[in-house]
Write a protein that holds these residues in place. Structure first.
Motif, PDB file in Angstrom:
ATOM      1  N   ALA A 258      -2.376   2.234  11.021  1.00 31.74           N
ATOM      2  CA  ALA A 258      -1.998   0.817  10.913  1.00 31.74           C
ATOM      3  C   ALA A 258      -1.106   0.600   9.689  1.00 31.74           C
ATOM      4  CB  ALA A 258      -3.243  -0.053  10.826  1.00 31.74           C
ATOM      5  N   SER A 259      -1.417   1.263   8.563  1.00 33.92           N
ATOM      6  CA  SER A 259      -0.603   1.061   7.360  1.00 33.92           C
ATOM      7  C   SER A 259       0.800   1.639   7.566  1.00 33.92           C
ATOM      8  CB  SER A 259      -1.277   1.654   6.127  1.00 33.92           C
ATOM      9  OG  SER A 259      -1.363   3.056   6.222  1.00 33.92           O
ATOM     10  N   ARG A 260       0.912   2.747   8.289  1.00 36.06           N
ATOM     11  CA  ARG A 260       2.245   3.282   8.575  1.00 36.06           C
ATOM     12  C   ARG A 260       3.048   2.332   9.459  1.00 36.06           C
ATOM     13  NH1 ARG A 260       2.870   9.392   8.148  1.00 36.06           N
ATOM     14  NH2 ARG A 260       1.190   9.943   6.743  1.00 36.06           N
ATOM     15  N   TRP A 261       2.358   1.689  10.405  1.00 37.79           N
ATOM     16  CA  TRP A 261       3.035   0.694  11.228  1.00 37.79           C
ATOM     17  C   TRP A 261       3.519  -0.458  10.338  1.00 37.79           C
ATOM     18  CZ3 TRP A 261       2.114  -4.474  11.834  1.00 37.79           C
ATOM     19  CH2 TRP A 261       2.889  -5.124  12.802  1.00 37.79           C
ATOM     20  N   GLN A 262       2.674  -0.882   9.390  1.00 36.02           N
ATOM     21  CA  GLN A 262       3.079  -1.966   8.487  1.00 36.02           C
ATOM     22  C   GLN A 262       4.320  -1.572   7.688  1.00 36.02           C
ATOM     23  OE1 GLN A 262      -1.054  -2.319   6.753  1.00 36.02           O
ATOM     24  NE2 GLN A 262      -0.366  -4.444   6.541  1.00 36.02           N
ATOM     25  N   LEU A 263       4.330  -0.351   7.159  1.00 41.63           N
ATOM     26  CA  LEU A 263       5.481   0.111   6.376  1.00 41.63           C
ATOM     27  C   LEU A 263       6.744   0.147   7.225  1.00 41.63           C
ATOM     28  CD1 LEU A 263       3.624   2.919   4.450  1.00 41.63           C
ATOM     29  CD2 LEU A 263       4.822   1.016   3.368  1.00 41.63           C
ATOM     30  N   ALA A 264       6.647   0.699   8.430  1.00 38.08           N
ATOM     31  CA  ALA A 264       7.820   0.791   9.307  1.00 38.08           C
ATOM     32  C   ALA A 264       8.302  -0.601   9.700  1.00 38.08           C
ATOM     33  CB  ALA A 264       7.476   1.617  10.546  1.00 38.08           C
ATOM     34  N   THR A 265       7.365  -1.499   9.983  1.00 34.88           N
ATOM     35  CA  THR A 265       7.735  -2.860  10.369  1.00 34.88           C
ATOM     36  C   THR A 265       8.388  -3.586   9.202  1.00 34.88           C
ATOM     37  OG1 THR A 265       5.932  -2.924  11.964  1.00 34.88           O
ATOM     38  CG2 THR A 265       6.844  -5.043  11.271  1.00 34.88           C
TER      39      THR A 265
ATOM     40  N   ARG B  56       4.358  -8.123  -2.425  1.00 35.75           N
ATOM     41  CA  ARG B  56       3.124  -7.349  -2.488  1.00 35.75           C
ATOM     42  C   ARG B  56       2.354  -7.677  -1.219  1.00 35.75           C
ATOM     43  NH1 ARG B  56      -0.375  -5.187  -7.152  1.00 35.75           N
ATOM     44  NH2 ARG B  56       1.644  -4.953  -8.151  1.00 35.75           N
ATOM     45  N   ILE B  57       2.240  -6.678  -0.366  1.00 32.19           N
ATOM     46  CA  ILE B  57       1.662  -6.874   0.958  1.00 32.19           C
ATOM     47  C   ILE B  57       0.475  -5.929   1.106  1.00 32.19           C
ATOM     48  CG2 ILE B  57       2.093  -6.750   3.443  1.00 32.19           C
ATOM     49  CD1 ILE B  57       5.155  -6.982   2.677  1.00 32.19           C
ATOM     50  N   PRO B  58      -0.725  -6.461   1.289  1.00 32.14           N
ATOM     51  CA  PRO B  58      -1.883  -5.583   1.443  1.00 32.14           C
ATOM     52  C   PRO B  58      -1.720  -4.668   2.666  1.00 32.14           C
ATOM     53  CG  PRO B  58      -2.581  -7.854   1.101  1.00 32.14           C
ATOM     54  CD  PRO B  58      -1.088  -7.880   1.338  1.00 32.14           C
ATOM     55  N   LEU B  59      -2.017  -3.400   2.466  1.00 35.51           N
ATOM     56  CA  LEU B  59      -1.962  -2.442   3.574  1.00 35.51           C
ATOM     57  C   LEU B  59      -3.337  -2.284   4.194  1.00 35.51           C
ATOM     58  CD1 LEU B  59       0.335   0.380   2.140  1.00 35.51           C
ATOM     59  CD2 LEU B  59       0.881  -1.224   3.980  1.00 35.51           C
ATOM     60  N   HIS B  60      -3.339  -2.080   5.500  1.00 34.45           N
ATOM     61  CA  HIS B  60      -4.584  -1.839   6.237  1.00 34.45           C
ATOM     62  C   HIS B  60      -5.205  -0.523   5.764  1.00 34.45           C
ATOM     63  CE1 HIS B  60      -7.313  -1.445   9.631  1.00 34.45           C
ATOM     64  NE2 HIS B  60      -7.046  -2.710   9.910  1.00 34.45           N
ATOM     65  N   SER B  61      -6.508  -0.420   5.797  1.00 33.61           N
ATOM     66  CA  SER B  61      -7.186   0.810   5.363  1.00 33.61           C
ATOM     67  C   SER B  61      -6.991   1.944   6.366  1.00 33.61           C
ATOM     68  CB  SER B  61      -8.677   0.544   5.153  1.00 33.61           C
ATOM     69  OG  SER B  61      -9.256   0.072   6.356  1.00 33.61           O
ATOM     70  N   ASN B  62      -6.654   1.595   7.589  1.00 33.14           N
ATOM     71  CA  ASN B  62      -6.399   2.604   8.614  1.00 33.14           C
ATOM     72  C   ASN B  62      -4.984   3.163   8.419  1.00 33.14           C
ATOM     73  OD1 ASN B  62      -5.036   3.175  11.391  1.00 33.14           O
ATOM     74  ND2 ASN B  62      -7.240   3.480  11.729  1.00 33.14           N
ATOM     75  N   GLU B  63      -4.866   4.495   8.292  1.00 35.33           N
ATOM     76  CA  GLU B  63      -3.575   5.107   7.981  1.00 35.33           C
ATOM     77  C   GLU B  63      -2.523   4.798   9.049  1.00 35.33           C
ATOM     78  OE1 GLU B  63      -2.601   6.344   5.284  1.00 35.33           O
ATOM     79  OE2 GLU B  63      -0.666   7.164   5.895  1.00 35.33           O
TER      80      GLU B  63
END
Ligand SMILES: [Zn+2]
Length: 110
Positions: A71-78, A62-69
């Motif tokens: 940034a969150s897409r970068w988190q998902l891809a990473t 469970r990884i908190p996602l950034h509120s910025n879309e």
């Protein structure tokens, strides 16, 4: 129908030396207690599982996602890329441990 038949013929397997021997185990599936990593901003759980004759690692995180879309897409891809790296590093190509892996296994056994 086929699924029901498969359930009926499942063979019971004995508990392992590492499973929890409680409600987490099933007729032919045995599960360890969770190993948790939670001091790094998210939380990840690893569970050792034996289903029939095959053992595997079950991973949840469970990884908190950034509120910025963006940034969150970068988190998902990473996260997806790192999961690929994880699988490439630790998923067995059965019978083909590298020399480094064999040394590591030998150290743990000593
Ligand atoms: Zn068990």
């Amino acid at each position: 129908m086929a699924r029901t038949m498969a359930r009926i013929v499942r063979a019971e397997t004995p508990h392992t030396g590492w499973c929890t021997r409680d409600h987490r185990c099933g007729v032919d599936e045995h599960r360890s207690a969770d190993f948790t990593a939670d001091d790094i901003g998210g939380r990840a759980w690893l569970t050792r599982v034996r289903a029939g004759n095959q053992e595997y690692i079950e991973i949840r995180a469970r990884i908190p996602l950034h509120s910025n879309e963006k940034a969150s897409r970068w988190q998902l891809a990473t996260a997806l890329n790192l999961m690929r790296d994880l699988l490439a590093e630790v998923a067995p190509r059965l019978g083909r441990l590298s020399n480094r892996d064999q040394r590591a296994v030998g150290r743990r056994a000593a």
